[in-house]
Write an enzyme that holds these catalytic residues in place. Structure first.
Site, PDB file in Angstrom:
ATOM      1  N   CYS A 199       6.295   4.994   3.379  1.00 50.20           N
ATOM      2  CA  CYS A 199       5.792   6.093   2.539  1.00 50.20           C
ATOM      3  C   CYS A 199       5.195   7.272   3.313  1.00 50.20           C
ATOM      4  O   CYS A 199       5.560   8.422   3.042  1.00 50.20           O
ATOM      5  CB  CYS A 199       4.797   5.592   1.512  1.00 50.20           C
ATOM      6  SG  CYS A 199       4.674   3.824   1.349  1.00 50.20           S
ATOM      7  N   ARG A 203       4.685  -5.991   9.976  1.00 54.14           N
ATOM      8  CA  ARG A 203       3.374  -6.297   9.409  1.00 54.14           C
ATOM      9  C   ARG A 203       2.824  -7.535  10.092  1.00 54.14           C
ATOM     10  O   ARG A 203       3.516  -8.545  10.195  1.00 54.14           O
ATOM     11  CB  ARG A 203       3.482  -6.545   7.899  1.00 54.14           C
ATOM     12  CG  ARG A 203       3.930  -5.303   7.165  1.00 54.14           C
ATOM     13  CD  ARG A 203       4.039  -5.522   5.684  1.00 54.14           C
ATOM     14  NE  ARG A 203       4.617  -4.320   5.074  1.00 54.14           N
ATOM     15  CZ  ARG A 203       5.003  -4.217   3.816  1.00 54.14           C
ATOM     16  NH1 ARG A 203       4.844  -5.253   3.017  1.00 54.14           N
ATOM     17  NH2 ARG A 203       5.509  -3.100   3.354  1.00 54.14           N
ATOM     18  N   GLN A 262      13.241  -2.752   4.012  1.00 55.51           N
ATOM     19  CA  GLN A 262      13.313  -2.760   2.546  1.00 55.51           C
ATOM     20  C   GLN A 262      14.346  -1.747   2.095  1.00 55.51           C
ATOM     21  O   GLN A 262      14.677  -0.839   2.835  1.00 55.51           O
ATOM     22  CB  GLN A 262      11.959  -2.362   1.951  1.00 55.51           C
ATOM     23  CG  GLN A 262      10.836  -3.288   2.341  1.00 55.51           C
ATOM     24  CD  GLN A 262       9.535  -2.909   1.671  1.00 55.51           C
ATOM     25  OE1 GLN A 262       9.254  -1.733   1.470  1.00 55.51           O
ATOM     26  NE2 GLN A 262       8.738  -3.887   1.342  1.00 55.51           N
ATOM     27  N   ASP A 297      13.872   0.719   0.437  1.00 50.56           N
ATOM     28  CA  ASP A 297      12.686   1.454   0.055  1.00 50.56           C
ATOM     29  C   ASP A 297      13.072   2.895  -0.272  1.00 50.56           C
ATOM     30  O   ASP A 297      13.881   3.490   0.423  1.00 50.56           O
ATOM     31  CB  ASP A 297      11.819   1.445   1.322  1.00 50.56           C
ATOM     32  CG  ASP A 297      10.391   1.752   1.060  1.00 50.56           C
ATOM     33  OD1 ASP A 297      10.015   1.858  -0.106  1.00 50.56           O
ATOM     34  OD2 ASP A 297       9.653   1.894   2.048  1.00 50.56           O
ATOM     35  N   HIS A 355      11.322   6.771  -1.926  1.00 49.55           N
ATOM     36  CA  HIS A 355      10.195   7.529  -2.469  1.00 49.55           C
ATOM     37  C   HIS A 355      10.729   8.749  -3.179  1.00 49.55           C
ATOM     38  O   HIS A 355      11.528   9.496  -2.627  1.00 49.55           O
ATOM     39  CB  HIS A 355       9.212   7.896  -1.359  1.00 49.55           C
ATOM     40  CG  HIS A 355       8.574   6.676  -0.792  1.00 49.55           C
ATOM     41  ND1 HIS A 355       9.044   6.070   0.338  1.00 49.55           N
ATOM     42  CD2 HIS A 355       7.552   5.916  -1.247  1.00 49.55           C
ATOM     43  CE1 HIS A 355       8.323   4.978   0.565  1.00 49.55           C
ATOM     44  NE2 HIS A 355       7.416   4.856  -0.373  1.00 49.55           N
ATOM     45  N   LYS A 400       1.998   0.431 -12.264  1.00 50.48           N
ATOM     46  CA  LYS A 400       3.268   0.031 -11.653  1.00 50.48           C
ATOM     47  C   LYS A 400       4.022  -0.952 -12.523  1.00 50.48           C
ATOM     48  O   LYS A 400       3.446  -1.658 -13.346  1.00 50.48           O
ATOM     49  CB  LYS A 400       3.025  -0.566 -10.276  1.00 50.48           C
ATOM     50  CG  LYS A 400       2.247  -1.860 -10.281  1.00 50.48           C
ATOM     51  CD  LYS A 400       2.141  -2.413  -8.863  1.00 50.48           C
ATOM     52  CE  LYS A 400       1.259  -3.652  -8.837  1.00 50.48           C
ATOM     53  NZ  LYS A 400       0.918  -4.097  -7.509  1.00 50.48           N
ATOM     54  N   HIS A 451       6.968   5.155  -5.585  1.00 53.65           N
ATOM     55  CA  HIS A 451       7.485   4.192  -4.606  1.00 53.65           C
ATOM     56  C   HIS A 451       8.366   3.237  -5.385  1.00 53.65           C
ATOM     57  O   HIS A 451       7.964   2.755  -6.428  1.00 53.65           O
ATOM     58  CB  HIS A 451       6.386   3.326  -3.995  1.00 53.65           C
ATOM     59  CG  HIS A 451       5.214   4.067  -3.453  1.00 53.65           C
ATOM     60  ND1 HIS A 451       4.962   4.148  -2.109  1.00 53.65           N
ATOM     61  CD2 HIS A 451       4.214   4.723  -4.058  1.00 53.65           C
ATOM     62  CE1 HIS A 451       3.843   4.838  -1.918  1.00 53.65           C
ATOM     63  NE2 HIS A 451       3.369   5.193  -3.080  1.00 53.65           N
TER      64      HIS A 451
END
Ligand SMILES: [Zn+2]
Ligand SMILES: [Zn+2]
Length: 639
Positions: free
Chosen positions: A338, A367, A385, A387, A389, A469, A515
């Site tokens: 992000c 992580r 991911q 992922d 945005h 979310k 996200h």
């Protein structure tokens, strides 16, 4: 105070004596449910609990979710009683229920092993048959401390010392055995007749690695023998489908202590990984996402701006560029994409006409998950991911949620998961923005889910502090639920990065950041998919799609020719021309979960055909080479 109270049972009001036990009152119930506990004004209690005020009294059956909790916790007590009678001197600690079962942590002289379990189970059966009455006793805290102290139960004493001094505590007694417990419990041990001890493990006292190592025994209990058996069958199936086992058998990935929690994808595993990414890329083109590539390592300033420095630093790998003589760790490896997308958005001026902007990123993330929590592919330290945005105006949120929900549905339909389950995480206690804004935005998400034909549950207070979310869960073939996709509104990061766009009226305004991930973490998704399918992947994902098996060395050339033909047509094919028996080669191909096996012998070579076998047991068929290619063409691609 009147000696009479009003109790409501099954909607009927009865006037009864104050202090009658809940179990007695439930005999007034119209239906024939044989309860093992009761709910009095919504509170779960023992059948033996006196009802002392006007109340609604409900029966709790053994099969109900509340009933199973009571049953399982009572079985944990039964196990602890059995353990202490078989292994005198063993101390008890805690024994909560968990999903589908219970455990109890003991401090024995020597740690338990799986070999101890049958003996403990037998003792439990004996104690259950003895039909010991389970009684609740209340006493002042200090009296309870003295009691457990006299029994040499140091851990229990420590637990009770954590309770305020002036409080009453409750104990449960069955036979000569007693435990500190809130309850409730079954009225007597004969109600416990379908249980199984499943495994043993080490566990630190209070989960702290500086404390003593205890011996944990896991078990489960059900209302009937049939329900227990069905559960054990599912457990066995889960064991045989463990993705770590399948990963080895199918040659997909390895782990090595040199990189804890970080999978090494072997060539075949990398095929699955890349096929999933290719699939998402095709969807991105259709759904209007643009892929970006962002750096791996950033100056810590980025994490300070994004807020990860305060919220997430302990889960980050910090590093240095080596130019710093003091060796200060002034860089962080990214745990999520992000912030870098916010930096990219900020690098240009935007007008409302540019929005929405949708950045997608398959960047590597790291992580520092604690080593104790790592688990195969489902909990890793190195990952990517699917992922993305989305930067948009507040008015565009609804349309963006629609778009993403459509994408989620398409993907999970294509991958053969059943119904997906959605939850709406609403305003948590600690939140940014006004309650009015939150309600409005929660409405937008709820409206989008309804519009797209999804039922959803509320998950009150489970939104992120920066916005509500949608969490999306899929049940797998073993009826376990996995959270995969997520869609989150974020009003905080645009603020922190000072993101802006020019409105149609010419003012500067803040965009909203959404996200979202559809597959979620790819590593984890592959683990879930393997367990869901038992390794029998859809044809387009299978690392090896066809294996050509030769019957003798005389047909080696023909086997090579068939393999080359398949490869030329774009299929992942290989030949097994070893001098092994056909049965052996077939078994190996089955273990590797290859969808098609093309068997070739002299007869097939002479007629330029193959004898096709399928992994999923359907009939074998003899096909020409063109026929084979035609058949493979019917295997669907997801898009
Ligand atoms: Zn208890
Ligand atoms: Zn994000």
């Amino acid at each position: 105070m009147s000696s009479e109270i009003q109790v409501t049972i099954d909607g009927n009001v009865h006037a009864v004596q104050r202090g009658v036990r809940a179990g007695e009152l439930l005999k007034l119930a119209a239906n024939g449910v044989r309860p093992i506990a009761a709910k009095v004004n919504g509170k779960l209690v023992d059948l033996g609990r006196p009802v002392t005020e006007d109340a609604k009294v409900e029966p709790i059956s053994a099969e109900s979710p509340d009933g199973l909790e009571v049953l399982r916790h009572s079985t944990a007590h039964l196990m602890a009683q059995a353990v202490q009678s078989l292994y005198p001197g063993t101390q008890v600690t805690i024994g909560p229920t968990i999903e589908d079962g219970f455990f109890y942590d003991f401090a024995p002289a020597t740690p338990f092993t799986a070999d101890d379990l049958p003996k403990i189970e037998n003792k439990m059966r004996e104690l259950a048959k003895a039909d010991l009455k389970v009684e609740r006793v209340e006493m002042p805290r200090d009296e309870a401390i003295a009691l457990f102290d006299s029994m040499n139960e140091k851990y229990k004493v420590e637990i009770i010392q954590g309770i305020p001094a002036d409080e009453q505590v409750s104990l449960y007694r069955q036979g000569d055995w007693v435990d500190l417990c809130r309850g409730p419990h079954v009225p007597s041990t004969r109600h416990l007749k379908a249980f199984k001890l499943t495994s043993v493990a080490g566990a630190y006292w209070r989960g702290d690695e500086h404390n003593a190592m205890l011996s944990r025994i896991y078990g489960t209990a059900f209302a009937s023998k049939e329900a227990l058996e069905e559960h054990l069958r599912m457990l066995e199936l889960a064991r045989s489908r463990d993705h770590r086992k399948l990963g080895r058998e199918m040659g997909l990935f390895i782990f090595d202590p040199i990189a804890p929690g970080s999978p090494f994808f072997l060539p075949k595993g990398a095929i699955i990984y890349n096929q999933l990414i290719d699939y998402m890329r095709r969807l991105y083109r259709r759904y209007g996402f643009e892929e970006v590539i962002t750096p791996q390592i950033f100056k810590n300033q980025l994490w300070r701006t994004s807020g990860h420095w305060d919220m997430f630093r302990e889960n980050m790998f910090l590093t240095t560029d080596g130019e710093n003589p003091a060796g200060e760790l002034d860089y962080g490896v990214k745990p999520m994409n992000c912030p870098s997308h916010a930096v990219m958005y900020r690098s240009e001026k935007h007008s409302y006409r540019d929005l929405p902007i949708r950045f997608a990123d398959f960047g590597r993330l790291h992580r520092a998950e604690r080593s104790g929590t790592l688990h195969g592919l489902t909990r890793v330290r190195a990952m990517a991911q699917d992922d993305a945005h989305i930067f948009c105006t507040e008015e565009q949120i609804a349309a963006e949620i629609d778009l993403n929900l459509r994408m989620v549905r398409e993907v999970y339909d294509a991958l053969g998961f059943g119904t997906i389950e959605l939850k709406l995480g609403t305003m948590p206690e600690k939140h940014l923005g006004t309650e009015e804004d939150w309600r409005k935005r929660e409405e937008v998400l709820a409206g989008a889910m309804t519009r797209n034909g999804f039922d959803f549950e509320l998950n009150p207070g489970e939104g992120a502090f920066y916005g509500p979310k949608i969490e999306i869960y899929v049940p797998d073939a073993l009826k376990r639920k996995w959270q995969v996709a997520t869609i989150q509104l974020d009003f905080n990061m645009p603020e922190r990065f000072g993101l802006e766009y020019t409105t149609s009226a010419g003012h500067e305004a803040r965009p909203v950041m959404i996200h979202r991930a559809v597959l979620g973490t790819l590593e984890r998704f592959i683990g879930v998919l393997l367990e869901h399918t038992g390794g029998i992947l859809p044809f387009w994902l299978a690392p090896e799609q066809v294996r050509v098996l030769s019957l003798s060395e005389k047909v080696e050339d023909y086997a090579a020719e068939v393999t080359a033909l398949l490869a030329k047509a774009g299929y992942r094919a290989s030949a097994d021309v070893r001098g092994e028996k056909l049965g052996f080669k077939v078994r190996e191909a089955e273990l590797a979960k290859i969808p098609y096996m093309a068997v070739v012998g002299e007869r097939e070579a002479a007629s330029r055909m193959v004898a096709l076998r399928r992994l999923r047991g359907e009939k074998n068929q003899t096909l020409t080479l063109d026929g084979l290619l035609e058949l493979l063409k019917t295997e669907p691609l997801p898009c």
